[in-house]
Design an enzyme around this catalytic site. Structure first.
Site, PDB file in Angstrom:
ATOM      1  N   CYS A  10      32.632   0.683  12.597  1.00  0.00           N
ATOM      2  CA  CYS A  10      32.023   0.268  13.877  1.00  0.00           C
ATOM      3  C   CYS A  10      31.864  -1.252  13.913  1.00  0.00           C
ATOM      4  CB  CYS A  10      30.660   0.941  14.037  1.00  0.00           C
ATOM      5  SG  CYS A  10      29.738   0.315  15.462  1.00  0.00           S
TER       6      CYS A  10
ATOM      7  N   TYR B 150      36.384   0.622  26.012  1.00  0.00           N
ATOM      8  CA  TYR B 150      35.728   1.266  24.864  1.00  0.00           C
ATOM      9  C   TYR B 150      35.806   2.780  24.984  1.00  0.00           C
ATOM     10  CZ  TYR B 150      32.071   2.707  21.614  1.00  0.00           C
ATOM     11  OH  TYR B 150      31.383   3.308  20.601  1.00  0.00           O
TER      12      TYR B 150
ATOM     13  N   GLU C 219      38.736  -0.599  15.920  1.00  0.00           N
ATOM     14  CA  GLU C 219      37.669  -1.547  16.260  1.00  0.00           C
ATOM     15  C   GLU C 219      37.758  -2.692  15.261  1.00  0.00           C
ATOM     16  OE1 GLU C 219      33.705  -0.103  16.778  1.00  0.00           O
ATOM     17  OE2 GLU C 219      34.322   1.501  18.135  1.00  0.00           O
TER      18      GLU C 219
ATOM     19  N   ASP D  42      31.097   7.593  11.285  1.00  0.00           N
ATOM     20  CA  ASP D  42      31.990   7.311  12.408  1.00  0.00           C
ATOM     21  C   ASP D  42      33.396   7.784  12.058  1.00  0.00           C
ATOM     22  OD1 ASP D  42      29.993   6.106  13.990  1.00  0.00           O
ATOM     23  OD2 ASP D  42      30.210   4.232  12.893  1.00  0.00           O
TER      24      ASP D  42
ATOM     25  N   TYR E 280      38.026   3.709  13.415  1.00  0.00           N
ATOM     26  CA  TYR E 280      37.157   3.283  12.311  1.00  0.00           C
ATOM     27  C   TYR E 280      37.918   3.121  11.006  1.00  0.00           C
ATOM     28  CZ  TYR E 280      33.724   4.662  15.776  1.00  0.00           C
ATOM     29  OH  TYR E 280      33.008   4.776  16.942  1.00  0.00           O
TER      30      TYR E 280
ATOM     31  N   CYS F  38      24.062   0.518  12.892  1.00  0.00           N
ATOM     32  CA  CYS F  38      25.030  -0.157  12.025  1.00  0.00           C
ATOM     33  C   CYS F  38      25.623   0.892  11.104  1.00  0.00           C
ATOM     34  CB  CYS F  38      24.364  -1.247  11.207  1.00  0.00           C
ATOM     35  SG  CYS F  38      25.508  -2.010  10.041  1.00  0.00           S
TER      36      CYS F  38
ATOM     37  N   CYS G  34      34.183  -6.729  -5.864  1.00  0.00           N
ATOM     38  CA  CYS G  34      35.583  -7.131  -5.789  1.00  0.00           C
ATOM     39  C   CYS G  34      35.758  -8.504  -6.436  1.00  0.00           C
ATOM     40  CB  CYS G  34      36.051  -7.170  -4.338  1.00  0.00           C
ATOM     41  SG  CYS G  34      37.775  -7.650  -4.192  1.00  0.00           S
TER      42      CYS G  34
HETATM   43  N1  MHO Z   1      28.285   5.901  16.329  1.00  0.00           N
HETATM   44  C1  MHO Z   1      28.214   4.756  17.190  1.00  0.00           C
HETATM   45  C2  MHO Z   1      29.428   3.903  17.070  1.00  0.00           C
HETATM   46  C3  MHO Z   1      29.409   2.717  17.923  1.00  0.00           C
HETATM   47  S1  MHO Z   1      30.653   1.699  17.547  1.00  0.00           S
HETATM   48  C4  MHO Z   1      30.739   0.504  18.652  1.00  0.00           C
HETATM   49  C5  MHO Z   1      28.025   5.241  18.606  1.00  0.00           C
HETATM   50  O1  MHO Z   1      28.617   6.258  18.944  1.00  0.00           O
HETATM   51  O2  MHO Z   1      27.297   4.599  19.365  1.00  0.00           O
HETATM   52  O3  MHO Z   1      31.871   2.414  17.498  1.00  0.00           O
END
Ligand code: MHO
Length: 218
Positions: free
Chosen positions: A55, A86, A98, A133, A138, A201, A210
């Site tokens: 995200c 979006y 994203e 996500d 993602y 977040c 790393c």
């Molecule tokens: N789980 C979040 C992701 C937002 S992100 C901008 C939502 O569905 O709001 O993908």
């Protein structure tokens, strides 16, 4: 159920992707924190970078906080649909990821330092998801602007992979590709977590270090 899930976990094909539109959608004029024009050209002496690591709300915050990072912006890249919304990307029918695009001053922060933040800031072994996500929006990706960036990205991946393996993680699923067209995300997504400090977040690292950046070159 199975169909929905399967569709989410793989890239849409080009012929099934949504058609999009020829014109750019509106976005914010300026960066919410710095006030700089969001569509600023890359100043002389600076460089750009692009990453997908889940995200983009949390990803952008990781990068705007770094000294030497001059400008950040979020958008969609790596898919097929021109100028997506979006909502369209959320259907997983655009092929886009994203992403955050970063303009940085290499005299202050090197590309390797950005790579370290990239590798340590998310779990690059999850395929078409990041944490909760799920979907190709993602996926983990490094989108490179120069052959030197591509070489550094590949080298850092080769260094990090055995560390992840030793810690019990699977193979790295990160795609490393030449930077595709960047489509700005809508205004409310830009610097979202500065506007909404308690907002969602979705990224977390693996806890594995790393060994690039901070003086170590890939
Ligand atoms: N789980 C979040 C992701 C937002 S992100 C901008 C939502 O569905 O709001 O993908």
């Amino acid at each position: 159920m199975f169909f929905t899930n399967a569709r989410k976990m793989e890239m849409v094909s080009v012929d099934q992707a949504l058609p999009g539109r020829p014109d750019a959608l509106p976005t914010a004029d300026t960066h919410f924190l710095s006030g700089l024009a969001l569509k600023s050209p890359v100043p002389a002496g600076m460089a750009e970078a692009m990453f997908g690591m889940g995200c983009f709300w949390g990803v952008e915050r990781k990068f705007w906080a770094l000294p030497g990072v001059w400008l950040t912006m979020v958008g969609y890249a790596g898919g097929f649909t021109p100028n997506p919304t979006y909502k369209e990307t959320c259907t997983q029918m655009t092929g886009h990821n994203e992403v955050v695009r970063v303009i940085f001053d290499p005299a202050v922060i090197r590309y390797d330092d950005l790579l370290k933040v990239f590798w340590e800031g998310h779990d690059p072994t999850q395929g078409m998801r990041q944490g909760n996500d799920v979907g190709s929006t993602y996926r983990s990706g490094i989108y490179t602007y120069t052959p030197e960036q591509a070489a550094a990205a590949e080298a850092s991946k080769a260094l990090f992979a055995p560390r992840l393996k030793a810690a019990g993680f699977g193979p790295i699923t990160t795609e490393i590709l030449p930077a595709p067209v960047f489509y700005f995300a809508e205004e409310y997504h830009q610097q979202y977590l500065a506007k909404n400090p308690n907002g969602y977040c979705g990224i977390g690292g693996t806890g594995v270090t790393c060994p690039v950046g901070a003086g170590v070159r890939a």
